[in-house]
Scaffold this motif. Sequence first.
Motif, PDB file in Angstrom:
ATOM      1  N   LYS A   1      -2.076  34.255  35.296  1.00  0.00           N
ATOM      2  CA  LYS A   1      -1.623  32.993  34.726  1.00  0.00           C
ATOM      3  C   LYS A   1      -2.153  31.614  35.059  1.00  0.00           C
ATOM      4  N   THR A   2      -2.703  31.717  36.546  1.00  0.00           N
ATOM      5  CA  THR A   2      -3.185  30.481  37.126  1.00  0.00           C
ATOM      6  C   THR A   2      -4.688  30.246  36.517  1.00  0.00           C
TER       7      THR A   2
ATOM      8  N   ASN B   1      -2.940  26.962  40.017  1.00  0.00           N
ATOM      9  CA  ASN B   1      -1.753  27.022  40.917  1.00  0.00           C
ATOM     10  C   ASN B   1      -1.060  25.547  40.967  1.00  0.00           C
TER      11      ASN B   1
ATOM     12  N   ARG C   1       0.512  24.924  37.343  1.00  0.00           N
ATOM     13  CA  ARG C   1       1.393  26.046  37.087  1.00  0.00           C
ATOM     14  C   ARG C   1       2.584  25.584  37.715  1.00  0.00           C
TER      15      ARG C   1
ATOM     16  N   GLY D   1      -6.302  31.472  49.696  1.00  0.00           N
ATOM     17  CA  GLY D   1      -7.408  32.552  49.780  1.00  0.00           C
ATOM     18  C   GLY D   1      -8.777  31.858  50.192  1.00  0.00           C
TER      19      GLY D   1
ATOM     20  N   PHE E   1      -4.242  36.544  57.154  1.00  0.00           N
ATOM     21  CA  PHE E   1      -3.809  35.910  56.195  1.00  0.00           C
ATOM     22  C   PHE E   1      -2.301  35.682  55.897  1.00  0.00           C
ATOM     23  N   VAL E   2      -1.475  34.733  56.509  1.00  0.00           N
ATOM     24  CA  VAL E   2      -0.382  34.574  56.166  1.00  0.00           C
ATOM     25  C   VAL E   2       0.017  33.143  55.700  1.00  0.00           C
ATOM     26  N   ALA E   3       0.402  33.363  54.480  1.00  0.00           N
ATOM     27  CA  ALA E   3       0.394  32.102  53.546  1.00  0.00           C
ATOM     28  C   ALA E   3       1.831  31.880  53.150  1.00  0.00           C
ATOM     29  N   ARG E   4       2.972  32.027  53.627  1.00  0.00           N
ATOM     30  CA  ARG E   4       4.194  31.929  53.447  1.00  0.00           C
ATOM     31  C   ARG E   4       4.752  30.524  52.957  1.00  0.00           C
TER      32      ARG E   4
ATOM     33  N   ARG F   1      12.823  43.736  54.987  1.00  0.00           N
ATOM     34  CA  ARG F   1      11.688  42.800  54.770  1.00  0.00           C
ATOM     35  C   ARG F   1      11.229  42.513  53.336  1.00  0.00           C
ATOM     36  N   ASP F   2      11.030  41.439  52.887  1.00  0.00           N
ATOM     37  CA  ASP F   2      10.627  41.209  51.443  1.00  0.00           C
ATOM     38  C   ASP F   2       9.443  41.322  51.051  1.00  0.00           C
ATOM     39  N   ASN F   3       8.416  41.079  51.928  1.00  0.00           N
ATOM     40  CA  ASN F   3       7.028  40.833  51.838  1.00  0.00           C
ATOM     41  C   ASN F   3       6.202  42.220  52.183  1.00  0.00           C
TER      42      ASN F   3
ATOM     43  N   GLN G   1       3.408  44.224  53.670  1.00  0.00           N
ATOM     44  CA  GLN G   1       2.492  43.841  55.104  1.00  0.00           C
ATOM     45  C   GLN G   1       1.516  44.801  54.928  1.00  0.00           C
TER      46      GLN G   1
ATOM     47  N   ALA H   1      -3.910  38.219  47.503  1.00  0.00           N
ATOM     48  CA  ALA H   1      -2.465  37.800  47.985  1.00  0.00           C
ATOM     49  C   ALA H   1      -2.175  36.505  47.531  1.00  0.00           C
ATOM     50  N   GLU H   2      -3.109  35.434  47.583  1.00  0.00           N
ATOM     51  CA  GLU H   2      -2.585  34.225  47.213  1.00  0.00           C
ATOM     52  C   GLU H   2      -2.233  34.078  46.028  1.00  0.00           C
TER      53      GLU H   2
ATOM     54  N   ALA I   1       1.294  33.325  43.803  1.00  0.00           N
ATOM     55  CA  ALA I   1       1.351  32.133  42.870  1.00  0.00           C
ATOM     56  C   ALA I   1       1.660  32.606  41.368  1.00  0.00           C
ATOM     57  N   ASN I   2       1.277  33.963  41.224  1.00  0.00           N
ATOM     58  CA  ASN I   2       1.435  34.397  39.823  1.00  0.00           C
ATOM     59  C   ASN I   2       2.893  35.160  39.471  1.00  0.00           C
TER      60      ASN I   2
ATOM     61  N   ASP J   1       6.866  36.413  41.314  1.00  0.00           N
ATOM     62  CA  ASP J   1       7.933  35.983  41.855  1.00  0.00           C
ATOM     63  C   ASP J   1       8.253  36.534  43.259  1.00  0.00           C
TER      64      ASP J   1
ATOM     65  N   PRO K   1       6.963  37.187  47.320  1.00  0.00           N
ATOM     66  CA  PRO K   1       6.543  36.421  48.083  1.00  0.00           C
ATOM     67  C   PRO K   1       5.049  36.959  48.516  1.00  0.00           C
ATOM     68  N   THR K   2       4.216  35.863  49.110  1.00  0.00           N
ATOM     69  CA  THR K   2       3.075  36.124  49.427  1.00  0.00           C
ATOM     70  C   THR K   2       2.771  37.366  50.377  1.00  0.00           C
TER      71      THR K   2
ATOM     72  N   VAL L   1       1.263  39.538  53.552  1.00  0.00           N
ATOM     73  CA  VAL L   1       0.805  39.180  54.891  1.00  0.00           C
ATOM     74  C   VAL L   1      -0.318  40.149  55.116  1.00  0.00           C
TER      75      VAL L   1
END
Lengths: 443, 348
Positions: free
Chosen positions: A90-91, A129, A132, A207, A375-378, B26-28, B30, B45-46, B50-51, B53, B55-56, B58
Amino acid sequence: MTDTNMDGPATPQRKNSLMAPDARTKQRNAAEARFKAYGIIAILIGVFFLVVLAASILRNGLPAFTQTVVELEFTLTEEQYNDAESKVLKTAAYKEFLVTAFRENLSERGVEVPFDESAIDRIVGQAGNTLRTYFRANEDQLGQPVTFSLGASSRVDGYFKGRVTREDLSNSRFLNAEDLDIVDVLADVGIMKQQFNWTFVTGKDAGVDNPGGAGIGASVIGSFFMMLVVLMLALPIGVAASIYLEEFAPKNRWTDLIEVNISNLAAVPSIVFGILGLAVFIQLAGLPQSAPLVGGLVLTLMTLPTIIISTRASLKAVPPSIRSAALGVGASKMQSVFHHVLPLAMPGILTGTIIGLAQALGETAPLLLIGMVGFVAREYPDGIVSGFTDANSAMPAQIYTWAARADQAFYEKAWGGIIVLLVFLLAMNVLAIILRRRFERRW
Amino acid sequence: MSYLKISASAFALAAVSATAVAAQSRDNVQIAGSSTVLPYASIVAEAYGANTDFPTPVVESGGSSAGLARFCEGVGENTVDIANASRAIRESEIETCAANGVEDIIEVRIGYDGIVFASQINGPEFTAFEATDWFNALAAELPVDGAMVANPNTTWADVNADLPAVEIAAFIPGTKHGTREVFEENVLRVGCEVSGAMEAMVATGMSEDDAEDACIAVRADGASVDIDGDYTETLARIESNPDGLGVFGLSFYENNTDKLKVATMGGVAPNTDTISSGEYPVSRPLFFYVKKAHIGVIPGLKEYASFFVSDEIAGPNGPLANYGLVSDPELAATQEKVANETTMSEEM
């Protein structure tokens, strides 16, 4: 002055007054002056390196706090929005809207610059992003003109900051020298400008193709929660252990053994604690991976010896007369410790704790194995419990990750992250100094 | 007194939160593994965060072998769901996995990555290499007159008169990197065979296996330096050594064209076209491996895998290709494989 062992004529009588120094006094004074000079030189060397370090950190890191943005006003219709929402990526769908928006904004200002669609891709970073997220949260804004400040791509940003020159782009796939002509026009008409980079201070990691969207905020939170765990666990355990060992424990083989082991533990490389953390906290105890809670537990193990050693030293420094006086007026051993000895040792304990925490704050190695580096982007944690348990990174881990990325923009961010880390550390130290002042007692 | 209370409550708090956490699922997603795949995985991952619902995810790095080792530790929420790898999983790793209960593994090929040879942009004229040049420059021992002797070459001109007469200083990936294996197989071994050194080695009385090992043995006298860190470390070494030559990934080089110049290999310049057509000889596929047992348990795992290989992401016009990944011409087959959750054992 006995010079009787010397042969030949006796030492000449002191002829001059005491006020005028003789040769030997001069020699001693010269030695003292030399020693002072050595001391000053040592300090100057230290100050020199400090200045060089601080200067290079500031020079490399301060650009991270400004950002080149593209200021665009445009209207997104509900139809366009729904069309974008129906796609897998979408982005990415917002790119064509951006091209139209560019054309409109330029013609509004009466500027004619020919450009093709791919040039917009190269000039504006990953804007989808931002757009959106905004429209998802404010669906009522659909169909109305909204002004956005979108981060420019890393090379355009570098061009504004002087990091990228036209010559550098001769062989680059990501930005052409011709694109910079468009950029120059955009800057002239005020569509592109530099402003303070809030994304960097408050944002999360992004990213590798989106350096403009990366921020250190989320990992500051991660570090904060880790430090909280360390403080809550290491301070009470460390102080309790030292009080027992110093004031109550009998002197025998066992306590000697414990003492030696604590000293040894202080010298164990931190990565060892990471391996232990993976094995015990994650695999055995089933705690979540990449969580500040686990990071804090691992760092607690690392910090404990430091706190125990410094606490014992400050307990030892309390004069024995204080203990004797307390016991003399009928206090129990425990009362003497908690009412008299511990308050006097508090400044020393706080100093040790802060040194331990500062050390823990800068550690990356033990975090490598428990999943906090990478990469941890929560998103920001939505509560205290999730702050401890949700995956998050830590500041040093984030800095390390950025330093390893190919795009030079991330290198700048790594230096910027160091500044934030140092500010955090400074805040911790100031807090410690204030607390120490309040606890300090003189006798 | 209050101190005791504080410590007691701190213990209680820690204990309570620990049990509460252990009960929470765990909801993400790994992920662990290759540092070559990490940049691509971070892009995905990003975008995934973003696209969708979910979570991103790890994504940790640390190398293909380390990642696969963690992948094979077992099944359960406290193990990783996906291992990124810049080489195919080895038979021995599949066995370790199976021994720990990880039996169903889905192999997903995401595309190809070129390995390029680059030097300082203002440094000596390293513009064209052959595999034999690298073999003769880096081999530990070379066959000379029917006997194996320590590599006598000290400058690149000793190896090939067309190359600059500067001392050999190569910075190659360390053994924990998947890139090293490709470098050994596609450059050193090929150079060894083409130059005839392999035949000469066998002629000295070596067995075939020993000769193969000797082909990929790298000299340890300082002319070749193993880099265990990332490409940024290699770049830093090249920047401080004008004569240095480094081994990089294509996307890393493309991000640093202002500092590096690339050399052709076998007369072919590396770019996405020559790599996808197979003309450029030093490239390798990139993979990730999914634990099938976790699909349906970890929310968003299968969705992540299909999102990764979708045309919009891994296709020729997607963000991955834009960053330097050479997209896989057989992407459709991979998409189908992910959709059907076809495991490696079912493929055989």
